[in-house]
Enzyme design. Structure first.
Site, PDB file in Angstrom:
ATOM      1  N   ASP A  57      15.727 -65.646   1.680  1.00  0.00           N
ATOM      2  CA  ASP A  57      16.291 -64.327   1.485  1.00  0.00           C
ATOM      3  C   ASP A  57      15.391 -63.302   2.175  1.00  0.00           C
ATOM      4  O   ASP A  57      15.012 -63.482   3.326  1.00  0.00           O
ATOM      5  CB  ASP A  57      16.450 -64.066  -0.022  1.00  0.00           C
ATOM      6  CG  ASP A  57      17.132 -62.753  -0.352  1.00  0.00           C
ATOM      7  OD1 ASP A  57      18.366 -62.686  -0.289  1.00  0.00           O
ATOM      8  OD2 ASP A  57      16.411 -61.783  -0.676  1.00  0.00           O
ATOM      9  N   TYR A 107      14.685 -52.677   0.912  1.00  0.00           N
ATOM     10  CA  TYR A 107      15.841 -52.502   1.782  1.00  0.00           C
ATOM     11  C   TYR A 107      15.784 -51.176   2.535  1.00  0.00           C
ATOM     12  O   TYR A 107      16.204 -51.086   3.693  1.00  0.00           O
ATOM     13  CB  TYR A 107      17.128 -52.599   0.954  1.00  0.00           C
ATOM     14  CG  TYR A 107      17.384 -54.011   0.488  1.00  0.00           C
ATOM     15  CD1 TYR A 107      18.138 -54.886   1.255  1.00  0.00           C
ATOM     16  CD2 TYR A 107      16.846 -54.484  -0.703  1.00  0.00           C
ATOM     17  CE1 TYR A 107      18.357 -56.195   0.849  1.00  0.00           C
ATOM     18  CE2 TYR A 107      17.058 -55.787  -1.121  1.00  0.00           C
ATOM     19  CZ  TYR A 107      17.805 -56.639  -0.344  1.00  0.00           C
ATOM     20  OH  TYR A 107      18.000 -57.933  -0.750  1.00  0.00           O
ATOM     21  N   HIS A 113      23.732 -69.268  -1.610  1.00  0.00           N
ATOM     22  CA  HIS A 113      22.545 -68.587  -1.089  1.00  0.00           C
ATOM     23  C   HIS A 113      21.258 -69.194  -1.650  1.00  0.00           C
ATOM     24  O   HIS A 113      20.219 -69.155  -1.003  1.00  0.00           O
ATOM     25  CB  HIS A 113      22.644 -67.104  -1.474  1.00  0.00           C
ATOM     26  CG  HIS A 113      21.517 -66.263  -0.990  1.00  0.00           C
ATOM     27  ND1 HIS A 113      21.363 -65.917   0.331  1.00  0.00           N
ATOM     28  CD2 HIS A 113      20.478 -65.681  -1.651  1.00  0.00           C
ATOM     29  CE1 HIS A 113      20.293 -65.152   0.470  1.00  0.00           C
ATOM     30  NE2 HIS A 113      19.733 -65.002  -0.711  1.00  0.00           N
TER      31      HIS A 113
END
Length: 307
Positions: free
Chosen positions: A119, A225, A279
């Site tokens: 990730d 982010y 994921h």
């Protein structure tokens, strides 16, 4: 700021059977909580978690790597669990996260290491291999694309733009933090359960994640982010190190085509596809750990394998 162990159940004591120890290390001006195990003189492997994870996300690989003869070091990346959470979005640019790993490797008395990322930790691993190639012996990536592939896909694929909606949402001020904190961090729990196959995260594991999120709060994780959007791209785009990419094809956030394109950016790359895996492929398929051990122990023999 310094970090205290008000929630000791999120340190190395979570996995008492693997000889793990928790330490705190000053790297790149921040204090990171680091879980380590294995012979200090053995080949070094650094495992980098993503969002909304912490070091415990590598629980299925730690014991196997140590038993295979590796020295394993797993940080809580800055802003996560027991590590320090510096203020400001710029503290979470890729250049800073990469510098953390460089100093972490040096803290082991090494000039390089095998580096594995999942990730967002995969983005850090890709960037380390591209920005500081001499620091990475072998690279392994779990379900995150090469940064150039990701950027180019966002520019050309409406489907990927839609799947990455949360990246744009996290750019908003204050609202993401409020939404993710409310109702006992229910939306954070949802982010684990929606992106994984049923049963991947049981209730005991989820409670451990809740405790980890309480240590540093939600804000620094959202700043990952925001900092990513402010980061300068690496000057190079080709990965020279032997690279393994493992990809769960049922990832709801990332299109599988990016896995193939990412391997194309590697001089010596191998893609392992896992149909019906999410994921969180490294939790859902034991073959991921087997592939990782093989990759770190020997050469990359074939181009692509589907499991």
């Amino acid at each position: 700021m310094s970090v205290t162990n008000s929630f000791p159940d999120t340190d190395a004591s979570l996995l008492p059977d693997h000889g793990l120890e928790s330490t705190y290390r000053e790297v790149n001006g921040v204090q990171l909580h680091v879980v380590a195990a294995g012979d200090p003189d053995a080949p070094l492997v650094v495992l980098l978690h993503g969002h909304p994870d912490f070091w415990y996300g590598w629980r299925d690989q730690l014991g196997a790597l140590v038993d295979a003869g590796f020295r394993v070091v797993v940080p809580d990346q800055r802003g996560c669990n027991l590590s320090e959470a510096p203020d400001g979005v710029d503290a979470y640019r890729q250049s800073e996260l990469v510098a953390d790993v460089v100093d972490l490797i040096h803290s082991e008395g090494r000039e390089s290491a095998h580096v594995v990322g999942h990730d967002f930790g995969g983005f850090v691993a890709w960037n380390l291999a591209l920005r500081r190639p001499s620091m990475v012996d072998r690279l392994a990536i779990m379900n995150v694309p090469h940064p150039t592939v990701y950027r180019d896909t966002l520019r050309s694929s409406p489907r990927q733009i839609a799947r990455s909606w949360y990246v744009w949402f996290y750019q908003l001020p204050k609202l993401p933090e409020w939404l993710l904190r409310r109702n006992g961090m229910a939306n954070m729990v949802d982010s684990l359960e929606i992106t994984s196959n049923p049963g991947t995260f049981d209730e005991e594991t989820i409670e451990r994640y809740r405790a980890a999120w309480q240590h540093s709060g939600i804000g620094p994780r959202i700043d990952w982010y925001r900092g990513f959007r402010r980061s300068e791209p690496p000057s190079r785009t080709t990965v020279t190190q032997p690279t393994l990419v493992c990809w769960g094809e049922d990832d709801i956030a990332l299109r599988p085509v990016m896995a193939e394109e990412s391997v194309d950016r590697c001089e010596d790359g191998r893609l392992r596809r896992f149909p019906d895996a999410s994921h969180w492929v490294h939790h859902e398929r034991e073959a991921v750990t087997e592939a990782l051990l093989g990759h770190l122990s020997s050469g990359v023999e074939c181009r692509e394998v589907t499991i």
